[in-house]
Scaffold this motif. Structure first.
Motif, PDB file in Angstrom:
ATOM      1  N   ASP A  38      36.127  60.896  47.412  1.00  0.00           N
ATOM      2  CA  ASP A  38      35.981  62.301  47.244  1.00  0.00           C
ATOM      3  C   ASP A  38      34.431  62.485  46.699  1.00  0.00           C
ATOM      4  O   ASP A  38      34.411  63.142  45.785  1.00  0.00           O
ATOM      5  N   HIS A  39      33.618  61.932  47.305  1.00  0.00           N
ATOM      6  CA  HIS A  39      32.242  61.900  46.893  1.00  0.00           C
ATOM      7  C   HIS A  39      31.353  62.996  46.793  1.00  0.00           C
ATOM      8  O   HIS A  39      30.381  63.246  46.001  1.00  0.00           O
ATOM      9  N   PHE A  40      31.549  63.856  48.057  1.00  0.00           N
ATOM     10  CA  PHE A  40      30.242  64.820  48.169  1.00  0.00           C
ATOM     11  C   PHE A  40      30.837  66.365  48.612  1.00  0.00           C
ATOM     12  O   PHE A  40      30.154  67.153  48.347  1.00  0.00           O
ATOM     13  N   SER A  41      32.253  66.448  48.751  1.00  0.00           N
ATOM     14  CA  SER A  41      32.799  67.823  49.077  1.00  0.00           C
ATOM     15  C   SER A  41      32.542  68.856  47.837  1.00  0.00           C
ATOM     16  O   SER A  41      33.126  68.492  46.743  1.00  0.00           O
ATOM     17  N   GLY A  42      31.815  69.747  47.965  1.00  0.00           N
ATOM     18  CA  GLY A  42      31.603  71.071  47.238  1.00  0.00           C
ATOM     19  C   GLY A  42      30.392  71.820  47.290  1.00  0.00           C
ATOM     20  O   GLY A  42      29.801  71.009  47.926  1.00  0.00           O
ATOM     21  N   PRO A  43      30.289  72.776  46.821  1.00  0.00           N
ATOM     22  CA  PRO A  43      29.273  73.717  46.911  1.00  0.00           C
ATOM     23  C   PRO A  43      27.938  73.466  45.998  1.00  0.00           C
ATOM     24  O   PRO A  43      27.358  74.249  45.399  1.00  0.00           O
ATOM     25  N   LEU A  44      27.855  71.950  45.921  1.00  0.00           N
ATOM     26  CA  LEU A  44      26.817  71.455  44.810  1.00  0.00           C
ATOM     27  C   LEU A  44      25.767  70.800  45.400  1.00  0.00           C
ATOM     28  O   LEU A  44      24.841  71.510  46.109  1.00  0.00           O
ATOM     29  N   ASP A  45      25.503  69.500  45.142  1.00  0.00           N
ATOM     30  CA  ASP A  45      24.454  68.808  45.560  1.00  0.00           C
ATOM     31  C   ASP A  45      24.851  67.596  46.384  1.00  0.00           C
ATOM     32  O   ASP A  45      24.743  66.213  46.033  1.00  0.00           O
ATOM     33  N   ARG A  51      37.315  55.738  50.815  1.00  0.00           N
ATOM     34  CA  ARG A  51      37.073  57.123  51.091  1.00  0.00           C
ATOM     35  C   ARG A  51      38.237  58.036  50.677  1.00  0.00           C
ATOM     36  O   ARG A  51      39.359  57.289  50.654  1.00  0.00           O
ATOM     37  N   GLY A  52      38.032  59.160  50.111  1.00  0.00           N
ATOM     38  CA  GLY A  52      39.388  60.228  49.881  1.00  0.00           C
ATOM     39  C   GLY A  52      39.504  61.245  50.918  1.00  0.00           C
ATOM     40  O   GLY A  52      38.791  61.198  51.860  1.00  0.00           O
ATOM     41  N   ASN A  53      40.437  62.061  50.969  1.00  0.00           N
ATOM     42  CA  ASN A  53      40.781  62.938  51.868  1.00  0.00           C
ATOM     43  C   ASN A  53      39.725  63.815  52.245  1.00  0.00           C
ATOM     44  O   ASN A  53      39.447  64.189  53.477  1.00  0.00           O
ATOM     45  N   HIS A  54      38.664  64.251  51.304  1.00  0.00           N
ATOM     46  CA  HIS A  54      37.730  65.072  51.841  1.00  0.00           C
ATOM     47  C   HIS A  54      36.540  64.458  52.368  1.00  0.00           C
ATOM     48  O   HIS A  54      35.819  64.829  53.326  1.00  0.00           O
ATOM     49  N   ASP A  55      36.391  62.904  52.148  1.00  0.00           N
ATOM     50  CA  ASP A  55      35.640  62.080  52.765  1.00  0.00           C
ATOM     51  C   ASP A  55      36.045  61.962  54.271  1.00  0.00           C
ATOM     52  O   ASP A  55      35.206  61.918  55.094  1.00  0.00           O
ATOM     53  N   ARG A  56      37.248  61.657  54.145  1.00  0.00           N
ATOM     54  CA  ARG A  56      38.012  61.593  55.653  1.00  0.00           C
ATOM     55  C   ARG A  56      37.565  63.086  56.563  1.00  0.00           C
ATOM     56  O   ARG A  56      37.283  62.897  57.575  1.00  0.00           O
ATOM     57  N   TRP A  57      37.787  64.247  56.020  1.00  0.00           N
ATOM     58  CA  TRP A  57      37.788  65.270  56.632  1.00  0.00           C
ATOM     59  C   TRP A  57      36.150  65.472  57.035  1.00  0.00           C
ATOM     60  O   TRP A  57      35.829  66.188  58.179  1.00  0.00           O
ATOM     61  N   LEU A  58      35.271  65.092  56.322  1.00  0.00           N
ATOM     62  CA  LEU A  58      33.548  65.051  56.735  1.00  0.00           C
ATOM     63  C   LEU A  58      33.469  64.271  57.816  1.00  0.00           C
ATOM     64  O   LEU A  58      32.500  64.864  58.671  1.00  0.00           O
ATOM     65  N   PRO A  83      35.309  75.511  53.447  1.00  0.00           N
ATOM     66  CA  PRO A  83      33.787  75.803  52.813  1.00  0.00           C
ATOM     67  C   PRO A  83      33.213  74.875  52.179  1.00  0.00           C
ATOM     68  O   PRO A  83      32.050  74.669  52.232  1.00  0.00           O
ATOM     69  N   SER A  84      34.050  74.217  51.148  1.00  0.00           N
ATOM     70  CA  SER A  84      33.289  73.080  50.348  1.00  0.00           C
ATOM     71  C   SER A  84      33.045  71.780  51.279  1.00  0.00           C
ATOM     72  O   SER A  84      31.831  71.318  51.260  1.00  0.00           O
ATOM     73  N   ASP A  85      34.038  71.416  52.321  1.00  0.00           N
ATOM     74  CA  ASP A  85      33.282  70.519  53.057  1.00  0.00           C
ATOM     75  C   ASP A  85      32.259  70.748  54.000  1.00  0.00           C
ATOM     76  O   ASP A  85      31.413  70.007  54.122  1.00  0.00           O
ATOM     77  N   ARG A  86      32.231  72.142  54.298  1.00  0.00           N
ATOM     78  CA  ARG A  86      31.139  72.488  55.172  1.00  0.00           C
ATOM     79  C   ARG A  86      29.678  72.563  54.623  1.00  0.00           C
ATOM     80  O   ARG A  86      28.629  72.015  54.899  1.00  0.00           O
ATOM     81  N   VAL A  87      29.771  72.986  53.112  1.00  0.00           N
ATOM     82  CA  VAL A  87      28.451  72.990  52.577  1.00  0.00           C
ATOM     83  C   VAL A  87      27.994  71.648  52.442  1.00  0.00           C
ATOM     84  O   VAL A  87      26.947  71.319  52.776  1.00  0.00           O
ATOM     85  N   ALA A  88      28.905  70.792  52.091  1.00  0.00           N
ATOM     86  CA  ALA A  88      28.587  69.257  51.952  1.00  0.00           C
ATOM     87  C   ALA A  88      27.926  68.520  53.347  1.00  0.00           C
ATOM     88  O   ALA A  88      26.793  67.882  53.162  1.00  0.00           O
TER      89      ALA A  88
END
Length: 247
Positions: free
Chosen positions: A36-43, A60-67, A77-82
């Motif tokens: 879960d390295h990247f997902s979020g409305p940040l950088d 990889r974490g679940n959000h990495d997998r979804w990306l 929304p958090s995954d899409r921003v990332a």
């Protein structure tokens, strides 16, 4: 053997920089990264550049997998921003990561549990959304068949260490970049640490067993709070800025 354990950075590049500075001050060069390295409305972009420059063993974490599995239109929304911030080489790096990994011959890495990147291991969510610590029997059931003296997990963002009956150790280092969140799986619940500090752990193998040190690193979260607010994500701004989800 001595190394840092990082997890759940969630695009918080300032928190990651603070952790790297803390590691450098301690002379600590080896690390593993639990996803879960990247997902979020940040950088996400800045985080990717920092991580890929260090090239730690990572999963990889679940959000990495979804990306890498979902189309942008189907992402949360958090995954899409990332996703919109990441370059093709960053996504290609995610595609090289496995869901589990064994390193240093005796250390096992997973994101949630060995069987699922969505399941909590050291905590449980009750039907009413209450969070409780998992029982020893529940924890040990998930650890069956894992031939490693140190088992690393993440996903809940809560730092915790448990010693199993047979002496194996299960460690969750907490979250580098997201100290609180809410989720509706399996029912609505909130996970919150109550501090905005960046969390990670240090594992050192001693003759008597694994020495675990939790690190809670202060940094200035205002830049990340501003990014969350710019994306109209006040819940992220509150969690990153305070460590609390509820006001």
């Amino acid at each position: 053997m001595k190394f840092a354990v990082l997890a759940d950075i969630h695009g918080n590049s300032d928190a990651l920089k603070a952790v790297f500075a803390d590691m450098d001050a301690l002379g600590l060069t080896d690390a593993v990264n639990l996803g879960d390295h990247f997902s979020g409305p940040l950088d996400a972009h800045g985080t990717a550049e920092l991580l890929m420059s260090r090239d730690f063993p990572s999963i990889r974490g679940n959000h990495d997998r979804w990306l890498i599995e979902k189309t942008p239109e189907d992402m949360g929304p958090s995954d899409r921003v990332a996703y919109d911030q990441l370059r093709p080489e960053h996504l290609d790096w995610l595609r090289t990561l496995s869901p589990t990994l064994t390193v240093f011959e005796d250390v096992f890495l997973c994101h949630g549990t060995p069987a699922s990147d969505l399941a909590y291991w050291l905590e449980r969510v009750e039907d009413d959304g209450t969070i409780r610590a998992s029982t020893r029997a529940e924890i040990e059931a998930e650890a069956q068949g894992i031939d490693a003296s140190l088992i690393l997990c993440a996903h809940t963002h809560v730092p915790r260490v448990v010693r199993l009956t047979d002496g194996r150790v299960v460690l969750n280092p907490g979250s580098v970049g997201c100290p609180g969140y809410d989720d509706d799986h399996p029912v609505y619940h909130e996970m919150q640490t109550g501090t905005p500090n960046a969390s990670y752990a240090i594992a050192e193998q001693k003759h008597a067993g694994w020495l675990i040190t939790f690190r809670s690193v202060p940094y200035d979260p205002r830049g990340m709070v501003a990014l969350a607010k710019a994306q109209n994500r006040p819940e992220w701004a509150r969690a990153v800025g305070t460590g609390w989800v509820s006001a």
